[in-house]
Every structure is written in structure tokens, then in C-alpha cells.
Design an enzyme around this catalytic site. Structure first.
Site, PDB file in Angstrom:
ATOM      1  N   CYS A   1      -6.007  -5.325  -7.951  1.00  0.00           N
ATOM      2  CA  CYS A   1      -5.820  -4.952  -6.553  1.00  0.00           C
ATOM      3  C   CYS A   1      -5.321  -6.140  -5.730  1.00  0.00           C
ATOM      4  O   CYS A   1      -4.789  -5.954  -4.639  1.00  0.00           O
ATOM      5  CB  CYS A   1      -7.106  -4.364  -5.977  1.00  0.00           C
ATOM      6  SG  CYS A   1      -8.551  -5.404  -6.136  1.00  0.00           S
ATOM      7  N   HIS A   2      -5.470  -7.359  -6.266  1.00  0.00           N
ATOM      8  CA  HIS A   2      -4.963  -8.538  -5.555  1.00  0.00           C
ATOM      9  C   HIS A   2      -3.443  -8.528  -5.467  1.00  0.00           C
ATOM     10  O   HIS A   2      -2.868  -9.239  -4.652  1.00  0.00           O
ATOM     11  CB  HIS A   2      -5.453  -9.833  -6.238  1.00  0.00           C
ATOM     12  CG  HIS A   2      -5.031  -9.989  -7.656  1.00  0.00           C
ATOM     13  ND1 HIS A   2      -5.748  -9.424  -8.703  1.00  0.00           N
ATOM     14  CD2 HIS A   2      -3.965 -10.617  -8.218  1.00  0.00           C
ATOM     15  CE1 HIS A   2      -5.129  -9.726  -9.844  1.00  0.00           C
ATOM     16  NE2 HIS A   2      -4.057 -10.444  -9.576  1.00  0.00           N
TER      17      HIS A   2
ATOM     18  N   TYR B   1       0.845  -1.196   0.000  1.00  0.00           N
ATOM     19  CA  TYR B   1       0.000   0.000   0.000  1.00  0.00           C
ATOM     20  C   TYR B   1       0.881   1.248   0.000  1.00  0.00           C
ATOM     21  O   TYR B   1       0.580   2.235  -0.663  1.00  0.00           O
ATOM     22  CB  TYR B   1      -0.946  -0.011   1.206  1.00  0.00           C
ATOM     23  CG  TYR B   1      -1.953  -1.124   1.137  1.00  0.00           C
ATOM     24  CD1 TYR B   1      -3.173  -0.941   0.508  1.00  0.00           C
ATOM     25  CD2 TYR B   1      -1.684  -2.376   1.684  1.00  0.00           C
ATOM     26  CE1 TYR B   1      -4.109  -1.968   0.417  1.00  0.00           C
ATOM     27  CE2 TYR B   1      -2.606  -3.416   1.606  1.00  0.00           C
ATOM     28  CZ  TYR B   1      -3.809  -3.202   0.974  1.00  0.00           C
ATOM     29  OH  TYR B   1      -4.721  -4.225   0.877  1.00  0.00           O
TER      30      TYR B   1
ATOM     31  N   ASN C   1     -12.358  -0.631  -5.526  1.00  0.00           N
ATOM     32  CA  ASN C   1     -12.120  -0.999  -6.917  1.00  0.00           C
ATOM     33  C   ASN C   1     -13.269  -1.878  -7.413  1.00  0.00           C
ATOM     34  O   ASN C   1     -13.473  -2.977  -6.903  1.00  0.00           O
ATOM     35  CB  ASN C   1     -10.787  -1.758  -7.010  1.00  0.00           C
ATOM     36  CG  ASN C   1     -10.534  -2.368  -8.362  1.00  0.00           C
ATOM     37  OD1 ASN C   1     -11.114  -1.969  -9.367  1.00  0.00           O
ATOM     38  ND2 ASN C   1      -9.656  -3.356  -8.383  1.00  0.00           N
TER      39      ASN C   1
ATOM     40  N   GLU D   1      -0.642 -16.352 -10.815  1.00  0.00           N
ATOM     41  CA  GLU D   1       0.368 -15.504 -11.433  1.00  0.00           C
ATOM     42  C   GLU D   1       1.801 -15.868 -11.025  1.00  0.00           C
ATOM     43  O   GLU D   1       2.755 -15.286 -11.532  1.00  0.00           O
ATOM     44  CB  GLU D   1       0.093 -14.034 -11.088  1.00  0.00           C
ATOM     45  CG  GLU D   1      -1.215 -13.533 -11.649  1.00  0.00           C
ATOM     46  CD  GLU D   1      -1.465 -12.062 -11.372  1.00  0.00           C
ATOM     47  OE1 GLU D   1      -0.551 -11.359 -10.865  1.00  0.00           O
ATOM     48  OE2 GLU D   1      -2.581 -11.590 -11.677  1.00  0.00           O
TER      49      GLU D   1
END
Length: 176
Positions: free
Chosen positions: A138-139, A106, A130, A165
Site C-alpha cells: 500500500c506504500h 488511488y 490493509n 525501491e
């Protein structure tokens, strides 16, 4: 002229996602995405009276999502319905710049948008609002200590997406 809101659902590894959009002559596939919500999402969209169920309107978006979930796509080429305050838009643009498989904190996002360190909480609030989970990643935002924190779709889904990912912060076995 009033925009026509369309919606459909898509089976995914995250459960049945709700796609909401507006018809758009300039968007790839003819639909600009307004929302992508997962089951039981905090603040997620719900179908409203007057919306039109139109799976065909989401053919291009669904194909891109399917390719992402299958590991064949690392970026999205989707038009979005403009939304959010100027601050939220800055935060969301910073999210879109996080590379596939990488994580930022963040604080990293606050620094990227030129906000003071004290704005980390406001950044977290903007990220939490979001409306485009998965496609606006945002993950990929984690706590300063490397922990998975604050995901409107549930931390188990955040972990699932980061695993998909190959993000280093979730290299161990899946938790139950």
C-alpha cells in the site's frame, strides 16, 4: 479445528515489526501471515492473550522480509490468512499487482478494480485497513498530485519504503 495464532517480532529498518500469523499446512514455511504491523501504526495489531510467541514459525517470512529490506527481493511468496470484505479484497489484490518501485494513485486503483471515480475515498479506506504493510504494498499508492498521503505506518515510513525501491516520486534528499 481452531487455528493457532502465532506471533513474533523482527528488527527492520522500519523499527521492530510485529508479525502475526496462523499455522498452516499449505503455507510456505508452515505459517500464513495475518498481520504485519510497524511501531505506532494506526490500527496496527497488538499481541493478544492466547497467542503463542513462536519466532521459528516465521523463519521463511522473516527471510523474505530481510531480503526485501536488503534490496535482494522485489516480490513476496507468502501465504496470507483470508481477511477483509469482498471490496477490500479486490483493492488489496490491486495493490499486489503494483510493480516494485512504481507508484499508482488511488484513482488508478479504483479504475483497476472497476470502481467509479467517486469510489476513490472508499478505495483509500480499504487501503488504510490493509493488515499486511510492506508485503501488500500500500506504500506504493500516492495522491493524484504525486504527494505521499495516507499511510497507516506513518508517511516517513512510506517515504523510506519508496526510497528503498527507487521510486521516482521520492528521488530527492530524505526529509527529517
Amino acid at each position: 479445528m481452531t487455528a493457532t495464532t502465532v506471533h513474533t517480532t523482527l528488527d527492520s529498518p522500519l523499527g521492530e515489526v510485529l508479525l502475526v500469523g496462523e499455522r498452516s499446512a499449505t503455507a510456505p514455511g508452515g505459517t500464513a501471515l495475518a498481520s504485519l504491523s510497524v511501531p505506532d501504526q494506526k490500527g496496527g495489531a497488538t499481541v493478544q492473550p492466547g497467542w503463542t510467541h513462536d519466532p521459528a514459525a516465521f523463519t521463511e517470512i522473516a527471510a523474505q522480509l530481510t531480503a526485501y529490506f536488503d534490496g535482494r527481493r522485489t516480490r513476496f511468496d507468502i501465504a496470507y490468512v483470508p481477511a477483509g470484505s469482498p471490496f477490500q479484497q479486490r483493492v488489496w489484490q490491486a495493490l499486489e499487482a503494483i510493480p516494485y518501485g512504481e507508484t499508482f494513485t488511488y484513482g488508478d486503483i479504483a479504475a483497476r478494480i472497476g470502481a467509479p471515480r467517486a469510489a476513490v475515498r472508499a478505495v483509500g479506506t480499504a487501503i488504510g485497513r490493509n493488515p499486511l504493510l510492506v508485503v501488500r504494498p500500500c506504500h506504493r499508492v500516492i495522491g493524484a498530485n504525486g504527494t505521499l498521503t495516507g499511510y497507516a505506518g506513518g508517511l516517513h515510513r512510506k517515504e523510506q519504503l519508496l526510497r528503498l525501491e527507487g521510486a521516482a516520486c521520492v528521488a530527492g534528499p530524505l526529509t527529517a
